[in-house]
Design a protein around this motif. Structure first.
Motif, PDB file in Angstrom:
ATOM      1  N   ASN A  37       0.805  -1.218   0.000  1.00  0.00           N
ATOM      2  CA  ASN A  37       0.000   0.000   0.000  1.00  0.00           C
ATOM      3  C   ASN A  37       0.841   1.272   0.000  1.00  0.00           C
ATOM      4  O   ASN A  37       0.515   2.231  -0.675  1.00  0.00           O
ATOM      5  CB  ASN A  37      -0.932  -0.008   1.216  1.00  0.00           C
ATOM      6  CG  ASN A  37      -2.004   1.033   1.126  1.00  0.00           C
ATOM      7  OD1 ASN A  37      -2.301   1.544   0.055  1.00  0.00           O
ATOM      8  ND2 ASN A  37      -2.597   1.359   2.247  1.00  0.00           N
ATOM      9  N   GLY A  38       1.937   1.289   0.734  1.00  0.00           N
ATOM     10  CA  GLY A  38       2.684   2.519   0.907  1.00  0.00           C
ATOM     11  C   GLY A  38       3.611   2.889  -0.232  1.00  0.00           C
ATOM     12  O   GLY A  38       3.810   4.058  -0.524  1.00  0.00           O
ATOM     13  N   THR A  40       4.384   0.977  -3.757  1.00  0.00           N
ATOM     14  CA  THR A  40       4.061   0.820  -5.176  1.00  0.00           C
ATOM     15  C   THR A  40       2.570   0.732  -5.455  1.00  0.00           C
ATOM     16  O   THR A  40       2.143   0.952  -6.570  1.00  0.00           O
ATOM     17  CB  THR A  40       4.726  -0.447  -5.746  1.00  0.00           C
ATOM     18  OG1 THR A  40       4.195  -1.580  -5.055  1.00  0.00           O
ATOM     19  CG2 THR A  40       6.220  -0.406  -5.593  1.00  0.00           C
ATOM     20  N   GLY A  41       1.766   0.349  -4.460  1.00  0.00           N
ATOM     21  CA  GLY A  41       0.339   0.184  -4.685  1.00  0.00           C
ATOM     22  C   GLY A  41       0.010  -1.069  -5.475  1.00  0.00           C
ATOM     23  O   GLY A  41      -1.049  -1.166  -6.074  1.00  0.00           O
ATOM     24  N   LYS A  42       0.932  -2.024  -5.495  1.00  0.00           N
ATOM     25  CA  LYS A  42       0.735  -3.270  -6.232  1.00  0.00           C
ATOM     26  C   LYS A  42       0.770  -4.448  -5.272  1.00  0.00           C
ATOM     27  O   LYS A  42       1.153  -4.317  -4.124  1.00  0.00           O
ATOM     28  CB  LYS A  42       1.837  -3.451  -7.283  1.00  0.00           C
ATOM     29  CG  LYS A  42       1.859  -2.384  -8.353  1.00  0.00           C
ATOM     30  CD  LYS A  42       2.962  -2.640  -9.333  1.00  0.00           C
ATOM     31  CE  LYS A  42       2.994  -1.553 -10.409  1.00  0.00           C
ATOM     32  NZ  LYS A  42       4.063  -1.771 -11.380  1.00  0.00           N
ATOM     33  N   TYR A  43       0.371  -5.603  -5.789  1.00  0.00           N
ATOM     34  CA  TYR A  43       0.469  -6.828  -5.014  1.00  0.00           C
ATOM     35  C   TYR A  43       1.836  -7.463  -5.239  1.00  0.00           C
ATOM     36  O   TYR A  43       2.295  -7.580  -6.372  1.00  0.00           O
ATOM     37  CB  TYR A  43      -0.632  -7.823  -5.405  1.00  0.00           C
ATOM     38  CG  TYR A  43      -1.985  -7.419  -4.875  1.00  0.00           C
ATOM     39  CD1 TYR A  43      -2.381  -7.787  -3.602  1.00  0.00           C
ATOM     40  CD2 TYR A  43      -2.865  -6.668  -5.643  1.00  0.00           C
ATOM     41  CE1 TYR A  43      -3.611  -7.423  -3.093  1.00  0.00           C
ATOM     42  CE2 TYR A  43      -4.104  -6.295  -5.148  1.00  0.00           C
ATOM     43  CZ  TYR A  43      -4.465  -6.674  -3.873  1.00  0.00           C
ATOM     44  OH  TYR A  43      -5.678  -6.306  -3.373  1.00  0.00           O
ATOM     45  N   LEU A  44       2.483  -7.860  -4.153  1.00  0.00           N
ATOM     46  CA  LEU A  44       3.802  -8.498  -4.233  1.00  0.00           C
ATOM     47  C   LEU A  44       3.652  -9.985  -4.002  1.00  0.00           C
ATOM     48  O   LEU A  44       3.030 -10.423  -3.028  1.00  0.00           O
ATOM     49  CB  LEU A  44       4.726  -7.900  -3.174  1.00  0.00           C
ATOM     50  CG  LEU A  44       4.899  -6.376  -3.208  1.00  0.00           C
ATOM     51  CD1 LEU A  44       5.737  -5.914  -2.022  1.00  0.00           C
ATOM     52  CD2 LEU A  44       5.520  -5.940  -4.517  1.00  0.00           C
ATOM     53  N   GLU A  45       4.216 -10.770  -4.900  1.00  0.00           N
ATOM     54  CA  GLU A  45       4.153 -12.242  -4.776  1.00  0.00           C
ATOM     55  C   GLU A  45       5.233 -12.710  -3.805  1.00  0.00           C
ATOM     56  O   GLU A  45       6.397 -12.348  -3.943  1.00  0.00           O
ATOM     57  CB  GLU A  45       4.353 -12.889  -6.137  1.00  0.00           C
ATOM     58  CG  GLU A  45       4.256 -14.385  -6.097  1.00  0.00           C
ATOM     59  CD  GLU A  45       4.454 -15.013  -7.459  1.00  0.00           C
ATOM     60  OE1 GLU A  45       5.339 -15.874  -7.568  1.00  0.00           O
ATOM     61  OE2 GLU A  45       3.732 -14.632  -8.405  1.00  0.00           O
ATOM     62  N   LYS A  46       4.832 -13.504  -2.828  1.00  0.00           N
ATOM     63  CA  LYS A  46       5.770 -14.065  -1.869  1.00  0.00           C
ATOM     64  C   LYS A  46       5.458 -15.550  -1.725  1.00  0.00           C
ATOM     65  O   LYS A  46       4.463 -16.029  -2.234  1.00  0.00           O
ATOM     66  CB  LYS A  46       5.642 -13.376  -0.514  1.00  0.00           C
ATOM     67  CG  LYS A  46       5.987 -11.898  -0.583  1.00  0.00           C
ATOM     68  CD  LYS A  46       6.044 -11.267   0.763  1.00  0.00           C
ATOM     69  CE  LYS A  46       6.493  -9.822   0.635  1.00  0.00           C
ATOM     70  NZ  LYS A  46       6.774  -9.239   1.928  1.00  0.00           N
ATOM     71  N   SER A  47       6.321 -16.285  -1.044  1.00  0.00           N
ATOM     72  CA  SER A  47       6.070 -17.702  -0.840  1.00  0.00           C
ATOM     73  C   SER A  47       6.515 -18.120   0.555  1.00  0.00           C
ATOM     74  O   SER A  47       7.334 -17.449   1.191  1.00  0.00           O
ATOM     75  CB  SER A  47       6.798 -18.539  -1.897  1.00  0.00           C
ATOM     76  OG  SER A  47       8.185 -18.324  -1.800  1.00  0.00           O
TER      77      SER A  47
END
Length: 50
Positions: A37-38, A40-47
């Motif tokens: 949210n703070g 890039t405003g994008k969803y980050l893929e993690k595992s």
């Protein structure tokens, strides 16, 4: 009477198993997404291993 504190394992250093060992032990790697949210405003893929 169960006393979980008697069954704790204290390690001197962090255990870093390789992915092949984790798969053989029955763990699976799952993907999840966190919203950044703070910045890039994008969803980050993690595992993570489960």
């Amino acid at each position: 009477m169960n006393k979980p504190e008697e069954n704790e394992i204290f390690l001197e250093e962090e255990v870093k198993p390789d992915s092949l060992s984790l798969v053989k032990a029955g763990f699976t790697k799952t993907k999840y997404y966190e919203y950044d949210n703070g910045v890039t405003g994008k969803y980050l893929e993690k595992s993570r291993w489960k």
